[in-house]
Design a protein around this motif. Structure first.
Motif, PDB file in Angstrom:
ATOM      1  N   VAL A  52      33.633  45.331  46.714  1.00  0.00           N
ATOM      2  CA  VAL A  52      33.983  44.593  45.499  1.00  0.00           C
ATOM      3  C   VAL A  52      34.726  43.312  45.881  1.00  0.00           C
ATOM      4  O   VAL A  52      35.192  43.167  47.013  1.00  0.00           O
ATOM      5  N   SER A  53      34.859  42.420  44.893  1.00  0.00           N
ATOM      6  CA  SER A  53      35.554  41.142  45.144  1.00  0.00           C
ATOM      7  C   SER A  53      37.061  41.380  45.292  1.00  0.00           C
ATOM      8  O   SER A  53      37.565  42.473  45.011  1.00  0.00           O
ATOM      9  N   SER A  54      37.765  40.332  45.664  1.00  0.00           N
ATOM     10  CA  SER A  54      39.225  40.450  45.783  1.00  0.00           C
ATOM     11  C   SER A  54      39.929  39.892  44.537  1.00  0.00           C
ATOM     12  O   SER A  54      41.156  39.753  44.536  1.00  0.00           O
ATOM     13  N   VAL A  55      39.170  39.571  43.500  1.00  0.00           N
ATOM     14  CA  VAL A  55      39.776  39.009  42.282  1.00  0.00           C
ATOM     15  C   VAL A  55      40.643  40.077  41.608  1.00  0.00           C
ATOM     16  O   VAL A  55      40.235  41.230  41.479  1.00  0.00           O
ATOM     17  N   LYS A  56      41.856  39.669  41.202  1.00  0.00           N
ATOM     18  CA  LYS A  56      42.812  40.660  40.666  1.00  0.00           C
ATOM     19  C   LYS A  56      43.248  40.376  39.232  1.00  0.00           C
ATOM     20  O   LYS A  56      43.961  41.168  38.628  1.00  0.00           O
ATOM     21  N   GLU A  57      42.831  39.209  38.696  1.00  0.00           N
ATOM     22  CA  GLU A  57      43.293  38.875  37.335  1.00  0.00           C
ATOM     23  C   GLU A  57      42.122  38.595  36.420  1.00  0.00           C
ATOM     24  O   GLU A  57      41.178  37.908  36.826  1.00  0.00           O
TER      25      GLU A  57
END
Ligand code: LIP
Length: 272
Positions: free
Chosen positions: A147-152
């Motif tokens: 998965v991506s590292s996007v957190k918001e």
């Protein structure tokens, strides 16, 4: 081994059957289709959906006579038990298939004691074979995916669907959620295949996905693929996913899943 089940054998057979099912879809997608409708005039089924389901049902029965089978085109009252069960959508994204839009896939989930332990989603048009076995990672064409590292949520690309239930109260909720999430996220996409949407989260191409009105065969395989890619799959109201509840949130991380859960107006669906 999962409760006496030889998971490697299950995986090998399922990959072989998915490839052969994909060949049927790939051959048929360029030809004229015989299209019928189901619960609404946008809920479509073709002879290919039925042919692929028959092929997979017979294939799994021949190899695993003791296992159960739940398939989109043959399911009536669903009896989901602890017995090893194949949960199959023969053509996920039938609307796309009908229009020769290349996002369509065969989706095969396998449960043991009601837990998805194996998932295979094959897009035969783009030749992308997604797979995961619980505890062993997720793969596309043999290459590990994450998965991506996007957190918001504000930085996230979100996927959702309109679905084939066009009842006014359902449409109202769909549009309300689209309007809200469009304002909160980077962007929103509608692609037309729940199974492939989940593969997009698993591959890091998008960061969150939600849908109401789908069925267990749309999300069974995707659940383990997303989880094994490092993502999270939950019920939209925040608890663990109930495969029969006909709704899902999945995301690259708990933060985005929780933000979606908080922002969405939820709908209870009649259970599978
Ligand atoms: C479809 C999904 C689609 C969803 C529809 C339907 P089908 O599956 O993949 O994303 O919005 O509700 O379930 O009918 O093409 O197998």
């Amino acid at each position: 081994m999962f409760s006496g089940v030889d998971i490697d054998n299950c995986y090998n057979i399922a990959i072989k059957l998915a490839s052969e099912a994909g060949e049927i879809i790939r051959t048929a997608i360029g030809k004229k289709k015989n299209v019928q409708t189901k619960i609404s005039n946008v809920d479509l089924v073709t002879e290919t959906d039925k042919q692929v389901e028959e092929f997979l049902k017979n294939g799994f029965k021949a190899h695993f006579p003791d296992h159960c089978f739940i398939g989109e085109e043959s399911a009536t009252a669903i009896d989901f038990t602890a017995t090893p069960t194949w949960i199959v959508d023969p053509v996920d994204g039938t609307m796309n298939f009908v229009h020769s839009f290349p996002h369509t896939a065969v989706s095969i989930g396998f449960t043991v004691e009601k837990e998805v332990v194996l998932g295979i989603i094959y897009n035969p048009v783009l030749d992308k074979m997604f797979s995961a076995i619980k505890g062993r990672g997720a793969f596309c064409n043999g290459r590990k995916i994450e998965v991506s590292s996007v957190k918001e949520l504000s930085q996230a690309l979100i996927i959702s669907e309109v679905g084939s239930n066009r009842a006014p109260e359902v449409m109202e909720q769909v549009y309300e959620n689209f309007t809200n999430i469009t304002q909160k996220a980077h962007g929103i996409r509608i692609i037309g295949s729940a199974a492939l949407n989940m593969c997009s989260i698993a591959s890091g191409e998008a960061d969150g996905y939600f849908e109401y009105s789908l069925h267990c065969w749309d999300m069974a395989a995707g659940k383990v693929i997303v989880e094994e890619a490092g993502g999270i799959v939950i019920d939209p109201e925040g608890g663990p996913l109930d495969l029969m509840s006909r709704r899902v949130i999945c995301a690259s991380c708990p933060e985005i899943a929780q933000s979606l859960s908080k922002e969405l107006r939820h709908l209870q669906m009649p259970r599978d």
